[in-house]
Design a protein around this motif. Structure first.
Motif, PDB file in Angstrom:
ATOM      1  N   ILE A 173       0.846  -1.192   0.000  1.00 59.23           N
ATOM      2  CA  ILE A 173       0.000   0.000   0.000  1.00 59.23           C
ATOM      3  C   ILE A 173       0.882   1.243   0.000  1.00 59.23           C
ATOM      4  N   PHE A 174       0.321   2.323  -0.451  1.00 53.64           N
ATOM      5  CA  PHE A 174       0.954   3.640  -0.385  1.00 53.64           C
ATOM      6  C   PHE A 174       2.362   3.615  -0.976  1.00 53.64           C
ATOM      7  N   TRP A 175       3.383   3.813  -0.133  1.00 47.98           N
ATOM      8  CA  TRP A 175       4.751   3.989  -0.621  1.00 47.98           C
ATOM      9  C   TRP A 175       5.475   2.652  -0.846  1.00 47.98           C
ATOM     10  N   ILE A 176       4.891   1.550  -0.399  1.00 48.42           N
ATOM     11  CA  ILE A 176       5.543   0.246  -0.560  1.00 48.42           C
ATOM     12  C   ILE A 176       5.129  -0.346  -1.903  1.00 48.42           C
ATOM     13  N   HIS A 177       6.020  -0.221  -2.891  1.00 49.41           N
ATOM     14  CA  HIS A 177       5.741  -0.728  -4.229  1.00 49.41           C
ATOM     15  C   HIS A 177       6.435  -2.057  -4.510  1.00 49.41           C
ATOM     16  N   ASP A 178       7.320  -2.476  -3.621  1.00 45.54           N
ATOM     17  CA  ASP A 178       8.068  -3.718  -3.833  1.00 45.54           C
ATOM     18  C   ASP A 178       8.380  -4.329  -2.469  1.00 45.54           C
ATOM     19  N   LEU A 179       7.691  -5.410  -2.124  1.00 45.84           N
ATOM     20  CA  LEU A 179       7.888  -6.046  -0.823  1.00 45.84           C
ATOM     21  C   LEU A 179       9.212  -6.784  -0.722  1.00 45.84           C
ATOM     22  N   SER A 180       9.874  -7.015  -1.866  1.00 52.43           N
ATOM     23  CA  SER A 180      11.168  -7.694  -1.836  1.00 52.43           C
ATOM     24  C   SER A 180      12.323  -6.712  -1.670  1.00 52.43           C
ATOM     25  N   ALA A 181      12.034  -5.407  -1.740  1.00 53.90           N
ATOM     26  CA  ALA A 181      13.060  -4.378  -1.587  1.00 53.90           C
ATOM     27  C   ALA A 181      12.879  -3.665  -0.249  1.00 53.90           C
ATOM     28  N   GLN A 182      13.905  -2.953   0.164  1.00 51.06           N
ATOM     29  CA  GLN A 182      13.817  -2.234   1.429  1.00 51.06           C
ATOM     30  C   GLN A 182      12.851  -1.056   1.320  1.00 51.06           C
ATOM     31  N   ASP A 183      12.284  -0.678   2.436  1.00 46.90           N
ATOM     32  CA  ASP A 183      11.375   0.464   2.498  1.00 46.90           C
ATOM     33  C   ASP A 183      12.132   1.717   2.054  1.00 46.90           C
ATOM     34  N   PRO A 184      11.695   2.394   0.975  1.00 43.10           N
ATOM     35  CA  PRO A 184      12.458   3.545   0.473  1.00 43.10           C
ATOM     36  C   PRO A 184      12.512   4.711   1.452  1.00 43.10           C
ATOM     37  N   TYR A 185      11.531   4.821   2.343  1.00 41.87           N
ATOM     38  CA  TYR A 185      11.505   5.923   3.306  1.00 41.87           C
ATOM     39  C   TYR A 185      11.761   5.444   4.744  1.00 41.87           C
ATOM     40  N   TYR A 186      12.060   4.169   4.906  1.00 41.72           N
ATOM     41  CA  TYR A 186      12.412   3.574   6.215  1.00 41.72           C
ATOM     42  C   TYR A 186      11.309   3.750   7.263  1.00 41.72           C
ATOM     43  N   ILE A 187      10.082   3.868   6.808  1.00 41.25           N
ATOM     44  CA  ILE A 187       8.976   4.050   7.758  1.00 41.25           C
ATOM     45  C   ILE A 187       8.704   2.764   8.533  1.00 41.25           C
ATOM     46  N   LEU A 188       8.636   1.633   7.822  1.00 37.69           N
ATOM     47  CA  LEU A 188       8.370   0.355   8.491  1.00 37.69           C
ATOM     48  C   LEU A 188       9.452  -0.007   9.515  1.00 37.69           C
ATOM     49  N   PRO A 189      10.757   0.151   9.181  1.00 35.12           N
ATOM     50  CA  PRO A 189      11.773  -0.152  10.188  1.00 35.12           C
ATOM     51  C   PRO A 189      11.668   0.725  11.438  1.00 35.12           C
ATOM     52  N   VAL A 190      11.328   2.010  11.245  1.00 32.36           N
ATOM     53  CA  VAL A 190      11.195   2.917  12.401  1.00 32.36           C
ATOM     54  C   VAL A 190      10.004   2.491  13.259  1.00 32.36           C
ATOM     55  N   LEU A 191       8.884   2.169  12.615  1.00 20.30           N
ATOM     56  CA  LEU A 191       7.720   1.697  13.365  1.00 20.30           C
ATOM     57  C   LEU A 191       8.031   0.394  14.093  1.00 20.30           C
ATOM     58  N   GLY A 242       8.759  -6.648   3.047  1.00 18.13           N
ATOM     59  CA  GLY A 242       7.869  -7.732   3.451  1.00 18.13           C
ATOM     60  C   GLY A 242       8.275  -8.348   4.779  1.00 18.13           C
ATOM     61  N   LEU A 243       9.581  -8.513   4.976  1.00 15.69           N
ATOM     62  CA  LEU A 243      10.070  -9.080   6.228  1.00 15.69           C
ATOM     63  C   LEU A 243       9.865  -8.109   7.389  1.00 15.69           C
ATOM     64  N   VAL A 244      10.139  -6.827   7.135  1.00 15.00           N
ATOM     65  CA  VAL A 244       9.945  -5.821   8.184  1.00 15.00           C
ATOM     66  C   VAL A 244       8.469  -5.730   8.553  1.00 15.00           C
ATOM     67  N   LEU A 245       7.593  -5.831   7.555  1.00 17.00           N
ATOM     68  CA  LEU A 245       6.154  -5.824   7.820  1.00 17.00           C
ATOM     69  C   LEU A 245       5.775  -6.988   8.736  1.00 17.00           C
ATOM     70  N   TYR A 246       6.359  -8.145   8.475  1.00 19.47           N
ATOM     71  CA  TYR A 246       6.087  -9.305   9.326  1.00 19.47           C
ATOM     72  C   TYR A 246       6.498  -9.039  10.768  1.00 19.47           C
ATOM     73  N   TRP A 247       7.693  -8.490  10.980  1.00 20.95           N
ATOM     74  CA  TRP A 247       8.180  -8.228  12.337  1.00 20.95           C
ATOM     75  C   TRP A 247       7.346  -7.154  13.027  1.00 20.95           C
ATOM     76  N   LEU A 248       6.944  -6.130  12.267  1.00 21.88           N
ATOM     77  CA  LEU A 248       6.143  -5.058  12.836  1.00 21.88           C
ATOM     78  C   LEU A 248       4.796  -5.593  13.315  1.00 21.88           C
ATOM     79  N   VAL A 249       4.121  -6.351  12.464  1.00 28.06           N
ATOM     80  CA  VAL A 249       2.824  -6.922  12.845  1.00 28.06           C
ATOM     81  C   VAL A 249       3.004  -7.893  14.013  1.00 28.06           C
ATOM     82  N   SER A 250       4.075  -8.670  13.976  1.00 23.98           N
ATOM     83  CA  SER A 250       4.353  -9.612  15.060  1.00 23.98           C
ATOM     84  C   SER A 250       4.535  -8.886  16.385  1.00 23.98           C
ATOM     85  N   ASN A 251       5.254  -7.763  16.357  1.00 24.08           N
ATOM     86  CA  ASN A 251       5.452  -6.973  17.577  1.00 24.08           C
ATOM     87  C   ASN A 251       4.140  -6.385  18.084  1.00 24.08           C
TER      88      ASN A 251
END
Length: 549
Positions: A451-469, A511-520
């Protein structure tokens, strides 16, 4: 006993170590498989390997000697074929763009540029076409294309030898398939039997692949399967130092890279020899079939196929046994495969890979909830027993045996398992690692938008929003978790962990960061529910008081 959070962090660090260890294996030479030692020899030292064609170490692009280049196109593949030898010298994957911004198709095989990569094939033997110079086939047109309503398109290549033997090489593309059929029909017009063998090999330069960083698979090299070995990587270093020479029934040989593969598949019910060789900066890996005798006036047929495309597990498994193992899921592939199949099932329902990742995270955390609850309960009971355990240590300070016996009696009396807090974490580690490799190795997630800024789940978040969250959620878990750590240095290390892991995850696929974020986030909810339950039982109030102090 340390707190639940401390154990969890240790578990995460251990997971990270295993990930790094596995990543490192892809970049180091692999040892020789003991099953192969009796069948592998160096070039020129084997009597078992059928004689290869005289120009096996030459390609048309090396000396400029080539025939006409023709093209054949289906809905998913576009191949360029050299009429000299009938080799596949270029392959465009029409459904896969090079990058998110560059929409040109991925070119898996090519004869141009610094990195050359081709699929060669032909006939050898007493009456093979590769004796001396390779044949230049004739063809009736320069371009073939799958027409609307057609299920396949075939390129018919024809060559007539000086002895009157007619050779037909047929290259067939099926609609929606990356499995290319390569068939030979040899009509013997001589008055004596003739003998032919087919060979097929993949050849590419051995320069190191560009790109790749910690956590991202970057293997480029060979692999094979035989009747004794389900799947084995065979790196360029292996090809150079210990050429492959294995007689097998069925099997296959391949060249791999992240997400994509080319693999020659001989007839699975016939004997073949798998081989490799290294020369002039090129690595070759291929197979040579058994001899086929063709009587006078008869037509003999030889068949093979080559997979050229993305590593699609279900479709590759249908082509040859164990070909789906080319999808690099690490040493926990037996967990990663069913997890990804389940993820794929969820995607078929919701139609979004990001949503499917969220769902599989919720399901995994839900299944693990009883263990998580038992873990928190066990840790709470262990903290309540700390004063009694301290008293026993002081009482039996000079007698370790009596101290251990007293401790075990205390655990039994209070119905506490001292390993109850560790076991759930240990059980989750393989799942974490398996999901990690499933997310990294699955081509289905390549360029998959969320969704939104995430256009490729196999690549890193271009704005590092998911890792910060993710880092914020990790910090909140740490704040909610009671701890018995009193050492100031350890406390500082604990406080620094969310920052360290945030930096760590900056380079991980979204995609991996999304998994960890939801898991947390699920962990935070579970913690709240479990702590409320423990407070009612009087097991958590002590921790809250200690935390206020």
């Amino acid at each position: 006993m340390e707190s639940q959070r401390n154990l969890l962090l240790i578990g995460l660090l251990f997971v990270s170590f295993l990930i790094y260890q596995q990543w490192g294996k892809d970049h180091s030479p692999k040892p020789v498989n003991t099953e192969q030692t009796t069948t592998q020899t160096h070039s020129g030292q084997s009597n078992n390997l059928p004689q290869a064609p005289g120009d096996v170490n030459a390609t048309p692009a090396d000396d400029g000697a080539h025939g006409q280049l023709i093209t054949v196109q289906s809905d998913v593949l576009k191949l360029t074929i050299d009429t000299r030898g009938g080799d596949i010298v270029e392959a465009d994957l029409l459904k896969y763009a090079k990058t998110e911004k560059n929409k040109n198709p991925v070119q898996l095989l090519n004869i141009n540029g610094a990195h050359k990569y081709t699929a060669r094939s032909g006939l050898i033997g007493d009456n093979g076409l590769a004796k001396g110079q390779r044949p230049v086939y004739s063809v009736d047109k320069k371009a073939f294309k799958l027409a609307a309503g057609q299920k396949q398109v075939t390129v018919p290549l024809t060559y007539t030898g000086q002895n009157g033997v007619v050779y037909h090489k047929l290259i067939t593309l099926d609609k929606g398939s990356y499995d290319v059929k390569v068939d030979y029909k040899v009509t013997n017009n001589e008055n004596k039997p003739i003998s032919v063998q087919q060979f097929a090999e993949l050849k590419q330069t051995t320069q190191k692949a560009k790109g790749g960083f910690f956590g991202h698979p970057n293997y480029r090299g060979g692999a094979y399967s035989s009747d004794n070995t389900r799947y084995e990587k065979y790196s360029f270093g292996d090809i150079k130092e210990k050429p492959l020479n294995i007689n097998t029934k069925g099997g296959w040989v391949a060249m791999l890279q992240h997400y994509f593969a080319a693999a020659w598949v001989p007839p699975q019910n016939q004997e073949s020899t798998l081989y490799s060789r290294y020369q002039d900066g090129f690595a070759h890996i291929g197979f040579i079939s058994a001899k086929k005798e063709i009587a006078p006036g008869q037509t003999g047929q030889l068949t093979s196929s080559i997979w050229i495309g993305p590593e699609l597990q279900d479709k590759m498994a249908a082509v040859a046994p164990h070909l789906d193992l080319t999808v690099d899921y690490g040493w926990l592939w037996f967990i990663s495969q069913p997890l990804f199949k389940f993820l794929k099932f969820l995607h078929s329902i919701v139609g979004n890979w990001g949503v499917a990742i969220i769902l599989i995270t919720l399901i995994v955390k839900g299944v693990m909830y009883p263990l998580t609850r038992a873990q928190y309960t066990s840790m709470a009971k262990m903290r309540i027993l700390q004063p009694k355990m301290k008293e026993l240590r002081e009482r039996y300070a000079d007698d370790r045996q009596k101290q251990s016996q007293a401790m075990m009696e205390l655990y039994k009396k209070e119905k506490v398992n001292p390993l109850g807090g560790c076991f759930p974490i240990a059980l989750q580690m393989p799942i974490f690692i398996a999901l990690y490799w499933a997310f990294l190795g699955s081509v289905e997630l390549r360029h998959a938008p969320f969704i939104f800024w995430i256009h490729d789940l196999s690549a890193q978040d271009p704005y590092y929003i998911l890792p910060v969250l993710m880092g914020i959620s990790m910090f909140m878990i740490q704040k909610m978790s009671p701890t018995a750590v009193a050492d100031p240095m350890q406390q500082k290390i604990m406080q620094f962990m969310p920052v360290a892991f945030t930096v760590f995850f900056l380079f991980f696929p979204a995609g991996l960061v999304l998994y960890w974020l939801v898991s947390n986030c699920v962990t935070l909810i579970q913690q709240t529910l479990i702590y409320r339950e423990l407070e009612k039982k009087g097991l958590h109030s002590r921790d809250k008081k200690e935390k206020k102090k």
